[in-house]
Design a protein around this motif. Sequence first.
Motif, mmCIF file in Angstrom:
data_model
loop_
_atom_site.group_PDB
_atom_site.id
_atom_site.type_symbol
_atom_site.label_atom_id
_atom_site.label_comp_id
_atom_site.label_asym_id
_atom_site.label_seq_id
_atom_site.Cartn_x
_atom_site.Cartn_y
_atom_site.Cartn_z
ATOM 1 N N UNK A 129 -9.061 109.021 -8.870
ATOM 2 C CA UNK A 129 -7.865 109.236 -8.090
ATOM 3 C C UNK A 129 -7.553 110.716 -8.069
ATOM 4 N N UNK A 130 -7.332 111.263 -6.881
ATOM 5 C CA UNK A 130 -6.974 112.660 -6.737
ATOM 6 C C UNK A 130 -5.472 112.748 -6.521
ATOM 7 N N UNK A 131 -4.777 113.318 -7.474
ATOM 8 C CA UNK A 131 -3.321 113.409 -7.403
ATOM 9 C C UNK A 131 -2.919 114.849 -7.147
ATOM 10 N N UNK A 132 -1.964 115.012 -6.229
ATOM 11 C CA UNK A 132 -1.475 116.360 -5.934
ATOM 12 C C UNK A 132 0.008 116.327 -5.616
ATOM 13 N N UNK A 185 -1.415 110.398 -4.093
ATOM 14 C CA UNK A 185 -2.716 110.109 -4.684
ATOM 15 C C UNK A 185 -3.642 109.565 -3.618
ATOM 16 N N UNK A 186 -4.882 110.025 -3.659
ATOM 17 C CA UNK A 186 -5.872 109.538 -2.706
ATOM 18 C C UNK A 186 -7.148 109.191 -3.441
ATOM 19 N N UNK A 187 -7.934 108.327 -2.822
ATOM 20 C CA UNK A 187 -9.180 107.908 -3.437
ATOM 21 C C UNK A 187 -10.168 107.513 -2.349
ATOM 22 N N UNK A 188 -11.438 107.484 -2.711
ATOM 23 C CA UNK A 188 -12.446 106.957 -1.795
ATOM 24 C C UNK A 188 -12.613 105.452 -1.995
ATOM 25 N N UNK A 189 -11.989 104.903 -3.021
ATOM 26 C CA UNK A 189 -12.085 103.472 -3.308
ATOM 27 C C UNK A 189 -10.850 102.739 -2.797
ATOM 28 N N UNK A 190 -11.001 101.457 -2.590
ATOM 29 C CA UNK A 190 -9.892 100.610 -2.142
ATOM 30 C C UNK A 190 -9.221 99.985 -3.356
#
Lengths: 116, 112
Positions: B4-7, B23-28
């Motif tokens: 998870x990429x949190x900013x 938060x963004x991710x490449x996973x669902x």
Amino acid sequence: KAGVTQTPRYLIKTRGQQVTLSCSPISGHRSVSWYQQTPGQGLQFLFEYFSETQRNKGNFPGRFSGRQFSNSRSEMNVSTLELGDSALYLCASSLTSGGGGQDTQYFGPGTRLTVL
Amino acid sequence: GQQLNQSPQSMFIQEGEDVSMNCTSSSIFNTWLWYKQDPGEGPVLLIALYKAGELTSNGRLTAQFGITRKDSFLNISASIPSDVGIYFCAGIIYNQGGKLIFGQGTELSVKP
């Protein structure tokens, strides 16, 4: 309803020793998960227990182990401690590990382990 | 593995300002959770999200589960000094209940 409790809150050990941490989940919760928190790696999943069975495991060496008792209380053990094992160890409980909200996790205050 | 990429990583704001983090991710993900952690304590659950598109509030906090199921945001309105702390997003992937994947955290500082 009492929250998740962890004992002890603080521990100081030396390299090579082993340590056991304890976690009592919220009453009625059957799933217990363990996490390691360090400044460098953040929060990382160790393992999860449900009905006395390990259901999921993170990428940690075999020195890290755990178990769960019939009353859902859980312990984790770290053998042959290394300096890098110094961390805050967090336990979280949920109703189950299924979906639909039953897997929402509630955390205890943690055990701060320092390895010298 | 899943990540998870949190900013942002940190925010310094004035009391009364609104705050937004995501938060963004490449996973669902099946579930998104937002926690707040004070020094030396365990994370405290703020908001839980279970359905894509879900928008949930808890007092001055509002969070949304992204439509793609790969992202979530948390907004804090009218910040106060006690909002200081580290905020974490966490997600659960379908069939991996019991395993939370955490973002790196957003450290919030509020100047009175």
